[in-house]
Scaffold this active site. Sequence first.
Site, short mmCIF file in Angstrom:
data_model
loop_
_atom_site.label_atom_id
_atom_site.label_comp_id
_atom_site.label_asym_id
_atom_site.label_seq_id
_atom_site.Cartn_x
_atom_site.Cartn_y
_atom_site.Cartn_z
CB CYS A 86 36.80 49.01 50.08
SG CYS A 86 37.31 48.76 48.37
CG HIS A 203 38.62 44.75 51.73
ND1 HIS A 203 37.27 45.02 51.78
CD2 HIS A 203 39.03 45.21 50.53
CE1 HIS A 203 36.88 45.60 50.65
NE2 HIS A 203 37.94 45.73 49.87
CD GLU A 205 36.16 43.57 54.85
OE1 GLU A 205 37.05 44.26 55.40
OE2 GLU A 205 35.65 43.88 53.76
#
Lengths: 229, 736
Positions: A86, A203, A205
């Site tokens: 990002c 993302h 994560e």
Amino acid sequence: MKAAVIVFPGSNCDRDIAVALEKSMGKVPKMVWHRDTELPNLDLIVVPGGFSYGDYLRSGAMAAYSPIMKDIKLKAEAGVRVLGICNGFQILTETGLLPGVLMRNRDLKFICRDVHLQVTNNTSAFTSGYKAGEVIRIPVAHHEGNYFADEKTLKALEDESRIAFRYCDENGKVNDCANVNGSQHNIAGVFNKSKTVLGMMPHPERLADDQLGGTGGRAMFDGLVEALA
Amino acid sequence: MNHAMASITKKDIKSHGLTDEEYGRILEILGGRIPNIVELGIFSVMWSEHCSYKSSKKWLKTLPTSAPWVICGPGENAGVIDIGQGLAAIFKMESHNHPSYIEPYQGAATGVGGILRDVFTMGARPIANMNALRFGSTEHHKTRHLVSGVIAGIGDYGNCVGVPTVGGEINFHSSYDGNILVNAMTVGVANKNNIFYSAASGSGNPVVYVGSKTGRDGIHGATMASAEFGDDAEEKRPTVQVGDPFTEKLLIEACLELMATDTIVAIQDMGAAGLTSSSFEMASKGRVGVELYMNKVPTREKGMTPYEIMLSESQERMLMVLQPGKEDIARRIFDKWELDFAVIGTLTDTGRMVLKLHDDTVADLPIDPLAQASPEYDRPWVPTLKQPALAAKDVKVICWTNALKILMGCPDLASRRWVWEQYDHMVMADTAQRPGGNAAVVRLHKSNRALAITTDCTPRYVNADPFEGSKQAVAESWRNITAVGGKPMAITDNLNFGNPEKPEIMGQIVEAIKGIGAACNELGYPVISGNVSLYNETDGNPILPTPAIGGVGLIDNIDNMATLAFKKADDAILLIGHKEEMEGWLGQSLYLREICNREDGAPPPVDLAYEKSVGDFIRNLILAGRISACHDLSDGGLLIALTEMALAGNIGCTLFEIQGYQHSFLFGEDQGRYVVTAKENDVNSLHKEATQLGIPIQKVGSTGGNSVAIGTKKVELTTLRSLNENWFPSYMTGKD
């Protein structure tokens, strides 16, 4: 695997990536303040998401000049894996470690939603945990994720198989409907020439944990640990 | 006094929003001395409705605010509850209505910034933002502009600071045409032994200013927010502050880093009325004096006067009292985060607030008398005229398939995806239930526990009957937390009303507070923080009374939580809590408004004891893993709830043919009810258990298929989904 997460003023996914890495690595990655000038010996450097310097001037533009970036560039040239997620992707394009720019989303709005990605190239340490062509689901959350590069760069990215992920529908079809932000060639993530640096807007994560409703990102970290152990 | 300025005129007194009687009181406090303009400004903001709660105080005192798990109730920056395992949850909701109407983007953004500061000031890391928004009619020419600005403002601020905005509510109604409501809520988590308060102590201790520099923005914001709008709203734009979420993020990290050291005596954010109210409140609560040096306050531009410095509402600033000799520890941390840090004063034992510019004294006020003389009004009020209940037979019937389609695509029920996709609702990687469910669920970091969070109010009910309607708002909040399997813990209330000087508006306030109190008492769900926003009127037209309730509950094991999506076909659908005598309450229902174009009748009554017994039964079923999906029944009633469950799971349902009035059974809004799905072979025992407890339960159908069907009639899910999903984006692009 030894990993570090860089923390800029305004980073806000630094903790999230540390938690996800810890799950796969079994230990906590090192958190490095942006004003440090030297990194220890590492296998992986993560430039996390967030709003470094409040996105002032242009997303990633100021962080690209943080003191730590000099050593990140040196380490990247030496082959240490660098992952930008990002805002991290935006910073890596601003430093020149990755080609292209991230423009404002096609519909000019911040967008936070799960997207499907086609794993376009699984021959890197970052993507080795996935099957080639596999469709995964992880979220995006950005205002400037609309990938743009000139024709020559795009051709080189395609010819050299440097596109890591493309936005697609849930069946893996890469089409304009699935292109969440208007990126050229539906690009969600790209590699450098040696595929040791990856920048991506989504993302991984954020969906690496069943309790949060998905684990599409988990294989990236498991794959990294296996490849770089 | 050397720095005495031109003498005060009648015009000055009026422009500071003070009445003649209040000015008389000022002269009394000063022993006959005429205040200077700095002092007048300080009185004006401290005694503004916004800061002093002068119209509502008398009634707010009656609210239940304690429970064994309440660590700190109203009066501090935010309320604090004990959530076990050494942790505390800290939360509050606050309005930013007036500024958001004048300048929607910055007004809403700074609303989020302000409530975040209220929470991290107390030592908590913010883990979730919520909101409760009300806009004018969708036909009104300003509505799109206001919606778009407010949503972008809330999103950009929360997204940048990295705190997920996990949910909220939005209504549209013409009463908000000239006064939109922007209520923002933040929930944070702290170590329960490391909570910070605002009472200053220790004569000689340094008073420290941190954060952004002080500019000329937002001067008189608190006074502006304490008056009605006329046609001069545009001219008030300079009273709105400008937010900088990047600085706020740095401030959060720097404050939390400092709070981990043993350095801070007291801390308070600079919100409404800026440096004036923060320094005054800290000194007043600690019963100490304070001396501040105006020339040491970091300013954005040269030549700011003490008046401007004291009344500026520049954002992202905090005031702290440090232990003596620990300034350097703090300075190092704020240097690291590149934030301003300045020792701007000291605490004294004089009991006075003394402001100096170099060697000149520019204000000298006694703190205790000023605080104690803060006006408190017992304003006259009249009760709201009650309306008779509507009988189902007196309400027009249309085919349920048409009614369902109209309601699923109406502004108040349409999907809010367009809104919450502009909010980062997943940052911090603990969001276990995203927006769109009964309540948002946010995991407590690195644990298996979670908080359930919801904001609720049905203003059309409150308008028809402030007492019942406010009970309903609290009950719905309690029900939403119950429906995810949470134990409701406490609420924050944001009371939005019109001009309290009108007896009928004051009556709404009084009855609403009584209703909230009754519900909180019966449900064991105390009020731990809140905010009052009055004068929400333009040219004499008040908003619907809107006491927004922000509720927080605890989930002990996140793996047991319930969601509203249907999970599989062939589950039994059970309606729980629907009493036999309920024919379906259509008074003040959405069916009545959207289909019959009527807004009348009494709102559905809430039987609190019954509410509690049904809710406790539902929660036990969830915790026992007996039900696969759960939804409370609210706006639009049974069929809307079922359709939302079907769309969330992408699995349809078929209901039995209905005996009696179809429209009232399907769309009635009776309270204290839930719809759940369970295994077919568990239905008999569920029936037995509920009946033993006196809780009505009935099977109304089964899950499966691609439509919502009753007997032979049906509506496809794809049709319902597009009606529900398309309204918001079409409206915002002007295609509706």
